[in-house]
Design an enzyme around this catalytic site. Structure first.
Site, PDB file in Angstrom:
ATOM      1  N   ASN A   1     -97.534  20.682  29.232  1.00 25.39           N
ATOM      2  CA  ASN A   1     -96.848  19.840  30.132  1.00 25.39           C
ATOM      3  C   ASN A   1     -96.640  20.706  31.592  1.00 25.39           C
ATOM      4  OD1 ASN A   1     -93.651  20.714  30.527  1.00 25.39           O
ATOM      5  ND2 ASN A   1     -94.203  21.019  28.341  1.00 25.39           N
TER       6      ASN A   1
ATOM      7  N   GLU B   1    -100.106  20.233  19.079  1.00 27.43           N
ATOM      8  CA  GLU B   1     -99.801  18.757  18.921  1.00 27.43           C
ATOM      9  C   GLU B   1    -100.930  18.081  18.657  1.00 27.43           C
ATOM     10  OE1 GLU B   1     -98.151  15.008  21.339  1.00 27.43           O
ATOM     11  OE2 GLU B   1     -97.689  17.117  22.358  1.00 27.43           O
TER      12      GLU B   1
END
Length: 316
Positions: free
Chosen positions: A232, A133
């Site tokens: 995450n 990302e």
């Protein structure tokens, strides 16, 4: 004589598991296979979960590292983490048909950094070096236009070319608490720094961390179902440890459990990262029931209703 199973209370964090962006990305690959036939190529893991990747491989997806591994004439899907601008440009140059599965919340960050750059600001990106990302977000702008900051120490040491003309953005899957600390340093050192109108950390990351914070003080141990390369998921391990449950570990699936590690545990917390399917949670619960007399209590901190539309090319 049947041996009596030891009782085990499981506190099941909710929300957990798939978020809307992951759900959408997986559907995109499935729809692309239906529409274009096998094989459909996917640049990088569509989401960071081996079980998901292997399931899609069985259906006809082929995962590659770069576009030069995609043969001419076959469609390619870009992963949920987003890609640098050079990737769709290369696909266009080769006339490859592509579908972009970038999470809309990541795309929002891409648009933010482009807007700041167009306004002449240097962008400070809070994130983890090398994460797909972060690579994708930095790749929206020319080289050198984004300064990466990974922690408070780097924020304290940051040398900005024009300290009065800065903006910050963040990776969507960071620890909420850690990010607040980094932002506080940036705001103290650069009072005029621009920030996002809405927080960049996505709703799913925030909600899963809040659910873990709610169960951590009540647990003897916590298992986070997820992948070691999933940002995450790793943040959930850190949050659990930081909020009262030092005995926390990441497990990819039930087969990877070290049952001796649960010796002396009466209350076990279970959650799952945003790229881990609920089937892996069910699998772990079933494995626990084989060994213990299990009582499950779900602790829900919020309801999630977010749904992202599929690209028009796959809906018609």
């Amino acid at each position: 004589m049947t041996e009596t199973k030891k009782p085990l209370t499981i506190l099941l964090a909710a929300p957990r598991g798939f978020c809307a962006g992951v759900d959408r990305a997986i559907q995109i690959v499935e729809r692309a296979i239906e529409r274009y036939g096998r094989p459909v190529y996917v640049r990088h893991e569509i989401v960071h979960n081996r079980h998901v990747v292997e399931t899609l491989e069985k259906r006809g997806a082929v995962f590659v590292d770069e576009l030069d591994e995609v043969p001419d004439g076959r469609p390619v899907v870009f992963s949920a983490h987003g890609v640098p601008k050079t990737v769709p440009a290369e696909a266009g140059r080769r006339n490859l048909s592509y579908v972009d599965a970038t999470c809309p919340l990541v795309s929002k960050v891409h648009r933010e950094v482009e807007r700041h750059h167009a306004a002449g600001r240097t962008v400070v990106l809070i994130g983890h070096a090398g994460h797909p990302e972060v690579v994708g977000t930095m790749g929206q702008l020319p080289e050198g236009a984004v300064l990466l900051v990974e922690d408070v120490a780097q924020a304290e040491a940051l040398a900005a070319p024009d300290p009065d003309n800065l903006a910050y953005a963040t990776q969507t899957t960071l620890s909420v608490d850690d990010t607040m600390g980094i932002v506080a340093v940036l705001r103290r050192r650069f009072p005029s720094i621009e920030g996002p109108k809405l927080e960049d950390i996505c709703y799913a990351t925030t909600n899963r961390q809040a659910a873990v914070k709610a169960i951590a003080p009540r647990c003897d141990a916590i298992v986070v179902i997820g992948a070691p390369n999933s940002s995450n998921s790793m943040r959930l391990v850190e949050v659990a440890a930081g909020y009262g449950c030092a005995r926390t570990r990441l497990v990819q699936r039930a087969a990877d459990m070290d049952w001796e590690w649960l010796e002396g545990v009466d209350r076990l917390g279970i959650t799952a990262g945003a790229s881990a399917p609920e089937s892996l949670v069910a699998e772990l619960l079933a494995a626990c029931r084989e060994r213990y007399e299990v009582t499950v209590e779900e602790i829900r901190t919020t309801e999630e209703t977010v749904v992202f539309k599929l690209p028009r090319a796959l809906v018609a």
